[in-house]
Scaffold this motif. Structure first.
Motif, short mmCIF file in Angstrom:
data_model
loop_
_atom_site.label_atom_id
_atom_site.label_comp_id
_atom_site.label_asym_id
_atom_site.label_seq_id
_atom_site.Cartn_x
_atom_site.Cartn_y
_atom_site.Cartn_z
N MET A 198 29.05 42.54 39.04
CA MET A 198 29.92 43.59 39.09
C MET A 198 30.06 44.45 40.31
SD MET A 198 29.15 45.33 35.16
CE MET A 198 30.53 46.30 35.30
N HIS A 199 31.42 44.35 40.85
CA HIS A 199 31.54 44.98 42.29
C HIS A 199 32.74 45.91 42.18
CE1 HIS A 199 29.21 41.49 44.02
NE2 HIS A 199 28.77 42.53 44.85
N VAL A 200 32.59 47.04 42.73
CA VAL A 200 33.94 48.18 42.70
C VAL A 200 33.81 48.50 44.17
CG1 VAL A 200 32.15 50.14 42.41
CG2 VAL A 200 34.63 50.30 41.66
N HIS A 201 35.32 48.66 44.42
CA HIS A 201 35.66 49.16 45.84
C HIS A 201 35.97 50.74 45.57
CE1 HIS A 201 39.08 49.13 49.22
NE2 HIS A 201 37.85 50.04 49.29
N LEU A 202 35.52 51.51 46.32
CA LEU A 202 35.52 53.03 46.16
C LEU A 202 36.06 53.53 47.33
CD1 LEU A 202 32.27 53.99 44.50
CD2 LEU A 202 34.44 53.75 43.40
N ASN A 251 27.69 47.09 44.20
CA ASN A 251 27.36 46.26 43.42
C ASN A 251 26.49 47.00 42.22
OD1 ASN A 251 26.16 44.15 41.57
ND2 ASN A 251 25.48 42.83 43.41
N VAL A 292 31.06 54.06 36.24
CA VAL A 292 31.86 54.43 37.63
C VAL A 292 31.84 55.88 37.85
CG1 VAL A 292 33.41 53.81 39.17
CG2 VAL A 292 32.65 52.23 37.97
N THR A 322 39.38 53.74 42.89
CA THR A 322 38.30 52.86 42.55
C THR A 322 38.86 51.66 42.04
OG1 THR A 322 36.38 51.97 41.07
CG2 THR A 322 38.22 53.56 40.01
N SER A 379 38.24 47.53 40.64
CA SER A 379 37.27 46.28 40.28
C SER A 379 37.45 45.19 41.23
CB SER A 379 37.09 45.89 38.87
OG SER A 379 38.43 45.32 38.70
#
Length: 138
Positions: free
Chosen positions: A17-21, A70, A77, A116, A118
């Motif tokens: 699981m990756h997130v762009h913040l 990650n 989140v 945020t 995903s």
């Protein structure tokens, strides 16, 4: 396999699981120089480690920062964001007294909002490249 070589496992799950913040400074004021961003990256890596998350990529410009994180599924989140923004704001204020003039009302460095997204539709290499190519101030 490529992207799937980094699948992480928990006690009862496997995950990737990756997130762009993206965090923006209060009123979009141009606050950061390179030395602030370097220290902020260290602080945010430490906070991510506390959440058993990994800060994969970090960069920013004078008025915002980008993070690629990650994280395990047990981490909400919103909780991670709250901690990243709170801890970074507090520590930067303590370590860089010259930044205090940028802390508006109630001693806030960051805007109350954040972005945020995903990450999964675009290859992670493209997201990493986007973050690396931010116009970091000198």
């Amino acid at each position: 396999m490529g992207e799937y070589d980094s699948i992480r496992t928990g006690r009862h799950c496997a995950f990737l699981m990756h997130v762009h913040l993206v965090f923006v400074t209060k009123y979009r004021h141009r606050v950061f120089g390179d030395r602030y961003l370097r220290r902020m990256e260290e602080i945010m890596r430490s906070v991510c480690a506390d959440f058993e998350a990994e800060l994969v990529e970090f960069n920013g410009e004078a008025n915002h920062v980008h993070l690629l994180v990650n994280h395990p599924p047990k981490v909400a989140v919103s909780k991670l964001v709250n901690s990243l923004k709170g801890v970074s704001s507090r520590r930067l204020r303590q370590e860089f007294p010259d930044l205090v003039r940028h802390y508006w009302r109630a001693q806030r460095l960051w805007s109350g909002s954040y972005f945020t997204g995903s990450v999964g539709g675009a290859p992670l290499s493209i997201v990493r490249q986007y973050i690396e190519q931010q116009n970091r101030p000198v």
